[in-house]
Design a protein around this motif. Sequence first.
Motif, PDB file in Angstrom:
ATOM      1  N   ASP A 292       0.267   8.780   0.774  1.00  0.00           N
ATOM      2  CA  ASP A 292      -1.101   8.047   0.886  1.00  0.00           C
ATOM      3  C   ASP A 292      -1.452   7.640   2.364  1.00  0.00           C
ATOM      4  O   ASP A 292      -0.687   6.852   2.851  1.00  0.00           O
ATOM      5  CB  ASP A 292      -1.369   6.922  -0.090  1.00  0.00           C
ATOM      6  CG  ASP A 292      -1.155   7.501  -1.492  1.00  0.00           C
ATOM      7  OD1 ASP A 292      -1.284   8.636  -2.071  1.00  0.00           O
ATOM      8  OD2 ASP A 292      -1.125   6.661  -2.308  1.00  0.00           O
TER       9      ASP A 292
ATOM     10  N   GLU B  38       4.778  12.824  -1.793  1.00  0.00           N
ATOM     11  CA  GLU B  38       3.466  12.695  -1.628  1.00  0.00           C
ATOM     12  C   GLU B  38       3.173  11.367  -0.775  1.00  0.00           C
ATOM     13  O   GLU B  38       4.024  10.587  -0.833  1.00  0.00           O
ATOM     14  CB  GLU B  38       2.497  12.330  -2.990  1.00  0.00           C
ATOM     15  CG  GLU B  38       2.406  13.537  -3.953  1.00  0.00           C
ATOM     16  CD  GLU B  38       1.772  13.080  -5.204  1.00  0.00           C
ATOM     17  OE1 GLU B  38       1.242  11.795  -5.313  1.00  0.00           O
ATOM     18  OE2 GLU B  38       1.599  14.086  -5.871  1.00  0.00           O
TER      19      GLU B  38
ATOM     20  N   GLU C  55       9.696   1.472  -0.270  1.00  0.00           N
ATOM     21  CA  GLU C  55       9.035   0.325   0.262  1.00  0.00           C
ATOM     22  C   GLU C  55       8.415   0.776   1.834  1.00  0.00           C
ATOM     23  O   GLU C  55       9.350   1.111   2.691  1.00  0.00           O
ATOM     24  CB  GLU C  55       9.742  -0.769   0.364  1.00  0.00           C
ATOM     25  CG  GLU C  55       8.811  -2.203   0.611  1.00  0.00           C
ATOM     26  CD  GLU C  55       9.546  -3.392   0.550  1.00  0.00           C
ATOM     27  OE1 GLU C  55       8.991  -4.371   1.002  1.00  0.00           O
ATOM     28  OE2 GLU C  55      10.687  -3.231  -0.017  1.00  0.00           O
TER      29      GLU C  55
ATOM     30  N   ALA D 244       1.614   4.522   1.000  1.00  0.00           N
ATOM     31  CA  ALA D 244       2.636   4.887  -0.049  1.00  0.00           C
ATOM     32  C   ALA D 244       3.182   6.161   0.003  1.00  0.00           C
ATOM     33  O   ALA D 244       2.542   7.112   0.704  1.00  0.00           O
ATOM     34  CB  ALA D 244       1.923   4.801  -1.313  1.00  0.00           C
ATOM     35  N   ILE D 245       4.444   6.130  -0.175  1.00  0.00           N
ATOM     36  CA  ILE D 245       5.406   7.365  -0.373  1.00  0.00           C
ATOM     37  C   ILE D 245       5.877   7.597  -1.779  1.00  0.00           C
ATOM     38  O   ILE D 245       6.504   6.735  -2.058  1.00  0.00           O
ATOM     39  CB  ILE D 245       6.439   7.434   0.786  1.00  0.00           C
ATOM     40  CG1 ILE D 245       5.938   7.320   2.094  1.00  0.00           C
ATOM     41  CG2 ILE D 245       7.130   8.707   0.469  1.00  0.00           C
ATOM     42  CD1 ILE D 245       6.886   7.034   3.451  1.00  0.00           C
ATOM     43  N   ARG D 246       5.710   8.705  -2.349  1.00  0.00           N
ATOM     44  CA  ARG D 246       6.351   8.895  -3.779  1.00  0.00           C
ATOM     45  C   ARG D 246       7.099  10.233  -3.599  1.00  0.00           C
ATOM     46  O   ARG D 246       6.611  11.242  -3.096  1.00  0.00           O
ATOM     47  CB  ARG D 246       5.132   9.014  -4.703  1.00  0.00           C
ATOM     48  CG  ARG D 246       4.575   7.680  -4.603  1.00  0.00           C
ATOM     49  CD  ARG D 246       3.280   7.466  -6.071  1.00  0.00           C
ATOM     50  NE  ARG D 246       2.365   8.518  -5.555  1.00  0.00           N
ATOM     51  CZ  ARG D 246       1.263   8.098  -4.615  1.00  0.00           C
ATOM     52  NH1 ARG D 246       1.217   6.940  -4.061  1.00  0.00           N
ATOM     53  NH2 ARG D 246       0.359   8.829  -4.343  1.00  0.00           N
TER      54      ARG D 246
ATOM     55  N   ARG E 258      11.364   8.332  -6.784  1.00  0.00           N
ATOM     56  CA  ARG E 258      11.519   7.213  -6.022  1.00  0.00           C
ATOM     57  C   ARG E 258      10.385   6.946  -5.228  1.00  0.00           C
ATOM     58  O   ARG E 258       9.243   7.669  -5.014  1.00  0.00           O
ATOM     59  CB  ARG E 258      12.445   7.819  -4.872  1.00  0.00           C
ATOM     60  CG  ARG E 258      13.161   6.744  -3.989  1.00  0.00           C
ATOM     61  CD  ARG E 258      14.272   7.106  -2.854  1.00  0.00           C
ATOM     62  NE  ARG E 258      15.242   8.099  -3.607  1.00  0.00           N
ATOM     63  CZ  ARG E 258      16.168   8.661  -2.895  1.00  0.00           C
ATOM     64  NH1 ARG E 258      16.040   8.717  -1.670  1.00  0.00           N
ATOM     65  NH2 ARG E 258      17.044   9.376  -3.671  1.00  0.00           N
ATOM     66  N   GLU E 259      10.116   5.688  -4.970  1.00  0.00           N
ATOM     67  CA  GLU E 259       8.878   5.238  -4.345  1.00  0.00           C
ATOM     68  C   GLU E 259       9.288   4.092  -3.152  1.00  0.00           C
ATOM     69  O   GLU E 259       9.200   2.972  -3.478  1.00  0.00           O
ATOM     70  CB  GLU E 259       7.788   4.504  -5.152  1.00  0.00           C
ATOM     71  CG  GLU E 259       6.835   4.150  -4.553  1.00  0.00           C
ATOM     72  CD  GLU E 259       5.325   4.042  -5.573  1.00  0.00           C
ATOM     73  OE1 GLU E 259       4.208   3.705  -5.056  1.00  0.00           O
ATOM     74  OE2 GLU E 259       5.608   3.990  -6.751  1.00  0.00           O
TER      75      GLU E 259
ATOM     76  N   TYR F  96       8.612  13.175  -6.459  1.00  0.00           N
ATOM     77  CA  TYR F  96       8.665  13.547  -7.901  1.00  0.00           C
ATOM     78  C   TYR F  96       9.744  14.887  -7.826  1.00  0.00           C
ATOM     79  O   TYR F  96       9.772  15.653  -6.970  1.00  0.00           O
ATOM     80  CB  TYR F  96       7.304  13.998  -8.354  1.00  0.00           C
ATOM     81  CG  TYR F  96       6.057  12.822  -8.105  1.00  0.00           C
ATOM     82  CD1 TYR F  96       5.853  12.151  -9.441  1.00  0.00           C
ATOM     83  CD2 TYR F  96       5.437  12.823  -7.005  1.00  0.00           C
ATOM     84  CE1 TYR F  96       4.977  11.149  -9.415  1.00  0.00           C
ATOM     85  CE2 TYR F  96       4.448  11.536  -6.949  1.00  0.00           C
ATOM     86  CZ  TYR F  96       4.299  10.854  -8.099  1.00  0.00           C
ATOM     87  OH  TYR F  96       3.267  10.080  -8.079  1.00  0.00           O
TER      88      TYR F  96
ATOM     89  N   LEU G 287       8.410  10.585 -11.531  1.00  0.00           N
ATOM     90  CA  LEU G 287       8.717   9.810 -10.416  1.00  0.00           C
ATOM     91  C   LEU G 287      10.195   9.513 -10.085  1.00  0.00           C
ATOM     92  O   LEU G 287      10.632   8.853 -10.816  1.00  0.00           O
ATOM     93  CB  LEU G 287       7.944   8.343 -10.483  1.00  0.00           C
ATOM     94  CG  LEU G 287       7.783   7.516  -9.134  1.00  0.00           C
ATOM     95  CD1 LEU G 287       7.302   8.348  -7.936  1.00  0.00           C
ATOM     96  CD2 LEU G 287       7.283   6.455  -9.348  1.00  0.00           C
TER      97      LEU G 287
END
Length: 336
Positions: A249, A247, A271, A256-258, A268-269, A260, A266
């Motif tokens: 934003d 995902e 930086e 933001a990068i997420r 990884r997210e 799943y 979740l």
Amino acid sequence: MKRINMAIMGVGNIARQMAAAINGLEGQVCAYGVASRSLERAETFAKEWHFQRVYGSYEELAEDPEVDLVYIATPHAMHYDNARLCVEHGRAVLVEKAFTANAGQARELIRLAREGHVFLTEAIWTRYLPARQIVESLLKEGIIGDPFTLEAEFSVPLSHVRRMYDPALAGGALLDLGMYCLTFASMYFGNEIARVESRAEKLDTGVDAVDEIEYFYQDGRKAHLRTSMVTGPVNRGEIRGTRGRIEVDNLNNYAAIRVYDTAGNLLREPEIPPQINGYEYEVLACVRALEAGRQECAEMPHALTLEIMEQMDRLRRDWGVVYPFETEERGGTSIE
């Protein structure tokens, strides 16, 4: 690294964003000049953003031999004429997206730049951001398995803004907002499109206000893209794979990068790298290209500019969206 003299053509909101980036690159880029058709507006802008020179006409800027790079920040419908003016005077040019109003204009502008050995590139800032490379690395890593579906929406209520509803200014959702959705799909799913299904809702002025686009790729993948200038705000993208999803934003400047897994956990997210405001990356790409003697940026080569312009032409043709100047008997300006 030589500090380059950068000038801005136009003094609207997007010019202010670029000015902030240039100010933050002090030591690498000089806030050299700004041009407006109103000398008073140019002087006000120059004072606020610490530019050294002001021009009361675009011609005066183009004629200044001290300018190393011009950023075109005028409305879409003016990009072709403004950029051509600079190219014909031998000025390197960074043209805000959309590069031109249609592919015919883009092709002619690129031809002129190549013949004159003048640097020319498109300022679709998403392609220059380091965050783009994060998503590419995640896909290459295979963390979500085999990607098969992509979704992107960029919708912001902007129909009150004159340039957005005016066909004479190449208004509408597609060139301003929808281009980010097309870019998101292009960056991660490529451009081998086998079939397109789309529809547009238009304003009374004839410009597109809401666009729904389905891309069916030759390898079986699919993208659903949506943009609107009458609803929102929505600004997000998603890539689904056999083992999870990514995902994003803010399609234009990733916030933001997420990642799943298929169960919604979740994983990884990453930086997001620091930035002045994001515009600096396209400027620095231009600096590198100019120092290397190139006529385009590797991040956004001419071939990709033409590809996206042609995609937008085909969509507008299907919707019956034509700008007034495209019906004139002028070479390079008609929709293809």
